[in-house]
Design an enzyme around this catalytic site. Structure first.
Site, PDB file in Angstrom:
ATOM      1  N   THR A 282      -2.345   0.085  -1.242  1.00  0.00           N
ATOM      2  CA  THR A 282      -0.995  -0.497  -1.240  1.00  0.00           C
ATOM      3  C   THR A 282      -0.956  -1.671  -2.219  1.00  0.00           C
ATOM      4  OG1 THR A 282      -0.615   0.146   1.047  1.00  0.00           O
ATOM      5  CG2 THR A 282       0.684  -1.698   0.254  1.00  0.00           C
TER       6      THR A 282
ATOM      7  N   SER B 152       1.162  -3.775  -5.813  1.00  0.00           N
ATOM      8  CA  SER B 152       1.770  -3.544  -7.124  1.00  0.00           C
ATOM      9  C   SER B 152       0.798  -2.867  -8.100  1.00  0.00           C
ATOM     10  CB  SER B 152       2.274  -4.868  -7.702  1.00  0.00           C
ATOM     11  OG  SER B 152       1.213  -5.796  -7.846  1.00  0.00           O
TER      12      SER B 152
ATOM     13  N   GLY C  88      -5.984  -1.812  -4.632  1.00  0.00           N
ATOM     14  CA  GLY C  88      -6.033  -3.072  -5.361  1.00  0.00           C
ATOM     15  C   GLY C  88      -6.747  -4.101  -4.509  1.00  0.00           C
ATOM     16  N   ALA C  89      -6.712  -5.352  -4.919  1.00  0.00           N
ATOM     17  CA  ALA C  89      -7.338  -6.415  -4.138  1.00  0.00           C
ATOM     18  C   ALA C  89      -6.713  -7.748  -4.529  1.00  0.00           C
ATOM     19  CB  ALA C  89      -8.844  -6.455  -4.381  1.00  0.00           C
TER      20      ALA C  89
ATOM     21  N   LYS D 206      -8.429  -8.558   0.828  1.00  0.00           N
ATOM     22  CA  LYS D 206      -7.251  -7.701   0.724  1.00  0.00           C
ATOM     23  C   LYS D 206      -6.263  -8.059   1.826  1.00  0.00           C
ATOM     24  CE  LYS D 206      -7.574  -3.399   0.071  1.00  0.00           C
ATOM     25  NZ  LYS D 206      -6.344  -3.576  -0.738  1.00  0.00           N
ATOM     26  N   GLY D 207      -5.062  -7.502   1.718  1.00  0.00           N
ATOM     27  CA  GLY D 207      -4.077  -7.741   2.767  1.00  0.00           C
ATOM     28  C   GLY D 207      -2.896  -8.570   2.327  1.00  0.00           C
TER      29      GLY D 207
ATOM     30  N   GLU E 232      -5.690   0.123   5.196  1.00  0.00           N
ATOM     31  CA  GLU E 232      -6.515   0.199   3.983  1.00  0.00           C
ATOM     32  C   GLU E 232      -7.996   0.256   4.353  1.00  0.00           C
ATOM     33  OE1 GLU E 232      -3.676  -2.159   0.783  1.00  0.00           O
ATOM     34  OE2 GLU E 232      -5.008  -3.305   2.058  1.00  0.00           O
TER      35      GLU E 232
ATOM     36  N   LYS F 131      -8.004 -11.836 -10.616  1.00  0.00           N
ATOM     37  CA  LYS F 131      -8.489 -11.573  -9.247  1.00  0.00           C
ATOM     38  C   LYS F 131      -9.997 -11.814  -9.110  1.00  0.00           C
ATOM     39  CE  LYS F 131      -4.417  -9.949  -7.819  1.00  0.00           C
ATOM     40  NZ  LYS F 131      -4.140  -8.604  -7.417  1.00  0.00           N
TER      41      LYS F 131
HETATM   42  C1  5RP Z   1      -2.227  -4.868   0.313  1.00  0.00           C
HETATM   43  C2  5RP Z   1      -3.392  -5.207  -0.537  1.00  0.00           C
HETATM   44  C3  5RP Z   1      -3.195  -5.181  -2.017  1.00  0.00           C
HETATM   45  O1  5RP Z   1      -4.052  -4.235  -2.564  1.00  0.00           O
HETATM   46  C4  5RP Z   1      -3.478  -6.540  -2.579  1.00  0.00           C
HETATM   47  O2  5RP Z   1      -2.630  -7.481  -1.922  1.00  0.00           O
HETATM   48  C5  5RP Z   1      -3.248  -6.599  -4.077  1.00  0.00           C
HETATM   49  O3  5RP Z   1      -1.890  -6.419  -4.346  1.00  0.00           O
HETATM   50  P1  5RP Z   1      -1.310  -6.490  -5.826  1.00  0.00           P
HETATM   51  O4  5RP Z   1      -1.916  -5.373  -6.589  1.00  0.00           O
HETATM   52  O5  5RP Z   1       0.171  -6.373  -5.638  1.00  0.00           O
HETATM   53  O6  5RP Z   1      -1.708  -7.844  -6.382  1.00  0.00           O
HETATM   54  O7  5RP Z   1      -4.463  -5.492  -0.084  1.00  0.00           O
HETATM   55  O8  5RP Z   1      -2.509  -5.050   1.679  1.00  0.00           O
END
Ligand code: 5RP
Length: 235
Positions: free
Chosen positions: A28, A30, A84-85, A96-97, A105, A123
């Site tokens: 989940t 972007s 993603g992370a 994550k989260g 996830e 990141k």
């Molecule tokens: C969602 C996640 C996402 O992977 C994490 O927050 C990274 O999000 P983004 O790619 O939007 O920066 O862990 O629970």
């Protein structure tokens, strides 16, 4: 280079790990949205991919791109999970989260042979908890007690709330999220993960230790760095 371009580059590399006919778990966020778009381009209509999503948002997005998303099945196991992370440590431990999908996830990551993470260069951190808070998914009833216990441990818990309404953010499982702000970050992610899981009312933590196999990092110069966990085979 814009951050979104870095995300898209890393996402394309992550999508390249998905092979025809595989069972695929989708994360989940972007960056994962870029990965899902790339998978949909590589496999129009999903071909014979078998896909499970980690959130309602991901399921909706993948479906609009023509990818077939199904429910979890009793004997499910996934060849690859793409995600993603919020933070990536040198050990490939992750936070994550940020999108509140941490339970599903991690649940799917544990069922996956390979967890492939795509991130932009911001990141990468020397220590988890220094760029982003550590989220935990909690049972709402336990919130007041948990805030007390976590405050006593100097983890500065903060209930995640909607920026507009101020109401608690609810996960797809109907639970709440506490964001933890450990001073100086997390020295030992595995230890903190274990400690947090012992607290009644904590469903899951956003610390992913020993789960990621491969991380693709989009860099400002337009290249992609691949970081492998030491026991992951190159290629
Ligand atoms: C969602 C996640 C996402 O992977 C994490 O927050 C990274 O999000 P983004 O790619 O939007 O920066 O862990 O629970």
């Amino acid at each position: 280079m814009e951050i979104d371009e870095e995300k898209a580059l890393a996402a394309r590399a992550a999508a390249g790990r998905v092979r025809a006919g595989q069972r695929v778990a989708l994360g989940t966020g972007s960056t994962t949205a870029f990965t899902i778009r790339a998978i949909a381009e590589n496999f129009p209509g999903g071909d014979n991919l078998s896909i499970v999503a980690s959130s309602v948002a991901t399921e909706r997005f993948a479906t609009t791109l023509g990818l077939p998303v199904r429910a979890l099945e009793p004997n499910d196991h996934f060849d690859v999970m793409v995600d993603g992370a919020d933070e990536v440590a040198p050990t490939l431990a992750l936070t994550k989260g940020g999108g509140a999908a941490l339970f599903r996830e991690k649940f799917l990551a544990r069922l996956s042979t390979e967890l492939v993470i795509a991130v932009d260069h911001t990141k990468l951190v020397p220590r988890l908890g220094t760029r982003a808070p550590i989220p935990i998914e909690i049972v709402p009833f336990a919130r007041v007690k948990l805030i007390h216990q976590l405050s006593e441990r100097s983890l500065s818990p903060r209930l995640r709330a909607d920026r507009v309404s101020g109401a608690p953010v609810l996960t797809d499982n109907g639970n709440e999220v506490l964001d933890l702000f450990p001073e100086d970050g997390v020295r030992d992610p595995a230890h903190l993960e274990h400690e947090l899981r012992l607290l009644p009312g904590v469903i899951e933590t956003g610390l992913f230790v020993g789960l990621a196999h491969r991380v693709y990092v989009g860099l400002p110069d337009g290249t992609v760095q691949e970081i492998l966990r030491p026991d992951t085979k190159p290629g």
